[in-house]
Design a protein around this motif. Structure first.
Motif, PDB file in Angstrom:
ATOM      1  N   LEU A 196       0.822  -1.213   0.000  1.00 36.77           N
ATOM      2  CA  LEU A 196       0.000   0.000   0.000  1.00 36.77           C
ATOM      3  C   LEU A 196       0.852   1.258   0.000  1.00 36.77           C
ATOM      4  CD1 LEU A 196      -2.706  -1.059   2.636  1.00 36.77           C
ATOM      5  CD2 LEU A 196      -2.731  -1.398   0.154  1.00 36.77           C
ATOM      6  N   SER A 197       2.149   1.109  -0.254  1.00 38.68           N
ATOM      7  CA  SER A 197       3.072   2.235  -0.124  1.00 38.68           C
ATOM      8  C   SER A 197       3.047   3.166  -1.324  1.00 38.68           C
ATOM      9  CB  SER A 197       4.509   1.715   0.065  1.00 38.68           C
ATOM     10  OG  SER A 197       4.582   0.845   1.171  1.00 38.68           O
ATOM     11  N   GLY A 198       2.515   2.686  -2.470  1.00 37.05           N
ATOM     12  CA  GLY A 198       2.596   3.494  -3.680  1.00 37.05           C
ATOM     13  C   GLY A 198       3.993   3.491  -4.262  1.00 37.05           C
ATOM     14  N   ASP A 199       4.852   2.641  -3.741  1.00 41.67           N
ATOM     15  CA  ASP A 199       6.236   2.544  -4.196  1.00 41.67           C
ATOM     16  C   ASP A 199       6.474   1.120  -4.692  1.00 41.67           C
ATOM     17  OD1 ASP A 199       8.922   2.468  -4.617  1.00 41.67           O
ATOM     18  OD2 ASP A 199       9.518   2.953  -2.572  1.00 41.67           O
ATOM     19  N   GLN A 202       8.857  -1.335  -3.066  1.00 46.76           N
ATOM     20  CA  GLN A 202       8.571  -1.976  -1.777  1.00 46.76           C
ATOM     21  C   GLN A 202       7.856  -3.311  -1.957  1.00 46.76           C
ATOM     22  OE1 GLN A 202       9.774  -0.940   1.117  1.00 46.76           O
ATOM     23  NE2 GLN A 202      10.773   0.647  -0.106  1.00 46.76           N
ATOM     24  N   GLU A 203       7.595  -3.672  -3.217  1.00 44.50           N
ATOM     25  CA  GLU A 203       6.905  -4.932  -3.484  1.00 44.50           C
ATOM     26  C   GLU A 203       7.706  -6.115  -2.950  1.00 44.50           C
ATOM     27  OE1 GLU A 203       3.272  -6.369  -4.917  1.00 44.50           O
ATOM     28  OE2 GLU A 203       4.015  -4.314  -4.998  1.00 44.50           O
ATOM     29  N   TYR A 204       9.040  -6.033  -3.079  1.00 42.88           N
ATOM     30  CA  TYR A 204       9.886  -7.150  -2.628  1.00 42.88           C
ATOM     31  C   TYR A 204       9.795  -7.334  -1.120  1.00 42.88           C
ATOM     32  CZ  TYR A 204      13.404  -4.056  -0.570  1.00 42.88           C
ATOM     33  OH  TYR A 204      14.046  -3.154   0.223  1.00 42.88           O
ATOM     34  N   VAL A 258       1.308  -3.889   3.673  1.00 42.68           N
ATOM     35  CA  VAL A 258       2.502  -3.141   4.075  1.00 42.68           C
ATOM     36  C   VAL A 258       2.346  -1.709   3.579  1.00 42.68           C
ATOM     37  CG1 VAL A 258       4.990  -2.904   3.794  1.00 42.68           C
ATOM     38  CG2 VAL A 258       3.976  -5.186   3.983  1.00 42.68           C
ATOM     39  N   ARG A 259       2.524  -0.748   4.476  1.00 40.56           N
ATOM     40  CA  ARG A 259       2.448   0.666   4.085  1.00 40.56           C
ATOM     41  C   ARG A 259       3.693   1.374   4.617  1.00 40.56           C
ATOM     42  NH1 ARG A 259      -1.838   3.857   2.660  1.00 40.56           N
ATOM     43  NH2 ARG A 259      -3.337   2.309   3.420  1.00 40.56           N
ATOM     44  N   VAL A 265       7.357   1.976   8.805  1.00 45.77           N
ATOM     45  CA  VAL A 265       6.537   1.042   8.046  1.00 45.77           C
ATOM     46  C   VAL A 265       5.456   0.498   8.964  1.00 45.77           C
ATOM     47  CG1 VAL A 265       8.009  -0.961   8.575  1.00 45.77           C
ATOM     48  CG2 VAL A 265       6.568  -0.996   6.539  1.00 45.77           C
ATOM     49  N   ARG A 266       4.260   0.323   8.412  1.00 43.71           N
ATOM     50  CA  ARG A 266       3.138  -0.262   9.152  1.00 43.71           C
ATOM     51  C   ARG A 266       2.741  -1.558   8.455  1.00 43.71           C
ATOM     52  NH1 ARG A 266      -1.889   3.270  10.920  1.00 43.71           N
ATOM     53  NH2 ARG A 266      -0.418   3.649  12.623  1.00 43.71           N
TER      54      ARG A 266
END
Length: 574
Positions: A196-199, A202-204, A258-259, A265-266
């Motif tokens: 959920l980070s929009g990045d 951060q998928e990995y 994950v955000r 990070v949450r």
């Protein structure tokens, strides 16, 4: 290479002519040509099975993977209940030719390994793994050692990771199949965590947590974990938990997100009922991202420690609603554990009755013996169920019998470690605890036992680290471990922290009251110490420091002396 059709009896029973026709087609078009293409020779066919030999282990495994991938393509447009899937086992070993057929241990091991493979899957022996691991780009999952019929030594088995999904493809540890073949363990699918980070980078991180949780949950012997490829195929599918649970055959689903924001990070996780979609448990974790890999490990351990506990609670609630005629050995153990946890003489007796019934139902189910031993130990603590010597003898008999059925039963090793501490046999305590910890370093009970053992060995500072970790991983059970935390603090001289922990204990025994009296005394709190002494003697009028110390075991004499001195500083009877 040994192959067999999964659910062959059901398929033939529903449509014999159609099944035989489809199987002939699969063999003519796919399996037999592939075996020849990879240099193999079919040695035997019997109904739904094929035995083939290859001059190369690498080509044999390549062939097995090609067959399973080919079957996935051929099954794509066929109704699920009519799909034909194989289980395949590959072994490297000596064989004895007899005409065109093959005999010997090499064949027997391949056949036994094939039976352990998931539907649509491939399992290989260690000897095969050693030949292919550096020559094929395959993910090999270590499923541990398994005793196979008519083979003297256990065989190490590895599951081959495949690139497709089978709806019923579940990873089942070999000992689970061997221990309780008629029981149904709870199954769980861990779904890919949402980023959920929009990045996109951060998928990995989200995928890393997802994969680590699957790996670590697989260490728990009474949970079936759906294979990663099956679960990963539902990433971003938009399907409801009920739809995914039905598709994967999963009783429970673990979802997460994950955000990331700035240097924080949450991570959120929730356990969902796969039949109803109802949320069973949810938790949120906020962490600093100073070391992203350390955060990933910490979150994985915390989530993994909580999920089996929550599944156990849900299963216990469910088993209450099942009529007695539906009891299996697994259900009987669940019912026994429910009574065991109530900690009364009456429930202890009922737990033993149910566990004996589980053993009678499935004499090879090691967990039933392990929990019987645990319940007999509880009877010893409750002062019920027979003479202490008799209970100890029955306890040891049960736990050693369980270990003879499964040398990797965590519960058996945990109990034997407790026995080692009880009798002051430190080598035995360390040996069995180390084995339990190696088998599953995520189990909060094993983590807590590590703290207890370190206190007894004279390392209470290290003990506190492990006991706090157990509380972080499994906060719901913290009160049940409070006495271990209290005693570790008492051993370090942290008397105020010890008293805080003692006050969390739900049932205050005379021993705990005496230890609280010692803490108050060492802090100069005479009035509070005397009040604890009064409660100690009210609970146990025969209590004395001498009788108490006779029950205490520490590896170092200096620790035992320090413990005795703290009690002698009170007004307790000498």
């Amino acid at each position: 290479m040994a192959m067999d059709v999964a659910s062959y009896s059901r398929l033939v029973g529903e449509d014999e002519e159609g099944t035989l026709k489809a199987l002939r087609s699969h063999r003519e078009i796919l399996t037999d040509p592939l075996i020849a293409e990879f240099g193999g020779r079919i040695a035997n066919t019997a109904g739904d099975s094929i035995l083939a030999e290859f001059p190369s282990a690498v080509e044999s495994v390549r062939c097995a993977v090609a067959i399973q991938e080919g079957m996935a393509n051929r099954n794509r447009d066929i109704a699920e209940n009519r799909q034909i899937w194989f289980r395949i086992g590959v072994n490297v070993g000596d064989v004895v030719p007899e005409g065109n057929d093959l005999l010997g241990d090499g064949v027997n091991v391949a056949a036994r390994i094939e039976a352990l493979a998931p539907v649509g899957g491939v399992c290989i022996s260690r000897s095969a793994r050693d030949q292919v691991r550096d020559r094929l780009e395959l993910r090999l999952n270590d499923l541990g050692e398994v005793e196979v019929k008519n083979i003297a030594r256990p065989v190490r088995v590895f599951g081959v990771g495949l690139s497709f999904t089978v709806a019923v493809n579940e990873v089942v540890a070999p000992k689970q199949r061997r221990q309780a073949p008629d029981s149904v363990y709870p199954s769980i699918a861990v779904l890919p965590f949402k980023n959920l980070s929009g990045d996109p980078e951060q998928e990995y991180f989200a995928d890393g947590i997802f994969e680590d949780i699957i790996t670590e949950l697989s260490r728990f012997p009474d949970i079936i974990v759906i294979a990663r490829p099956s679960a990963f195929s539902h990433k971003g599918s938009g399907k409801t938990p009920e739809e995914i649970g039905h598709k994967l055959g999963a009783r429970y689903l673990l979802e997460g997100s994950v955000r990331k924001g700035g240097d924080k990070v949450r991570i959120a996780a929730q356990l969902v009922d796969g039949l109803t979609g109802v949320r069973i448990w949810a938790e949120r974790y906020d962490r600093e991202l100073a070391d992203i890999f350390k955060v990933q490990d910490e979150i994985t351990q915390t989530v993994v420690a909580n999920v089996p506990t929550q599944i156990a609670i849900a299963e216990l609630k469910m088993v209450k609603r099942k009529p007695p005629r539906e009891m299996s050995a697994y259900d009987l153990v669940l019912r026994g554990k429910r009574h065991h946890h109530k900690y009364t003489p009456e429930d202890n007796a009922e737990a033993l009755r149910l566990l004996d019934a589980a053993i009678e139902s499935d004499p090879e189910y090691a967990s039933a013996d392990a929990w019987k031993a645990c319940t007999l130990g509880q009877a010893l603590g409750l002062g019920c169920g027979g003479a202490p010597g008799e209970l100890i003898e029955r306890n040891l008999e049960a736990v050693h019998h369980g270990l003879s059925l499964d040398e990797n039963d965590i519960e058996c090793h945990r109990i034997l470690a407790e026995f080692g501490m009880y009798y002051g046999d430190w080598d035995d305590a360390e040996l069995h605890h180390t084995k339990a910890f190696q088998l599953n370093p995520n189990d909060p009970r094993i983590i807590a036992q590590r703290g207890e053992l370190f206190t007894k060995l004279g390392n209470p500072e290290d003990a506190l680290v492990w006991l706090h970790k157990a509380d972080i991983c499994d906060p719901l059970s913290a009160s049940g471990r409070a006495h271990l935390l209290a005693r570790a603090n008492l051993s370090t001289g942290n008397y105020e922290d010890a008293l805080k922990a003692y006050k969390q204990i739900p049932k205050q025994r005379a021993d705990y009251q005496a230890e609280m009296a010692a803490c108050h005394s060492m802090l100069g709190q005479t009035e509070q110490s005397d009040a604890c002494v009064e409660r100690t003697l009210f609970t146990d009028p025969e209590f004395s420091v001498e009788s108490y110390m006779a029950r205490q075991k520490f590896k170092q004499a200096v620790d035992l002396d320090r413990w005795r001195d703290s009690l002698l500083a009170t007004t307790l009877p000498r």
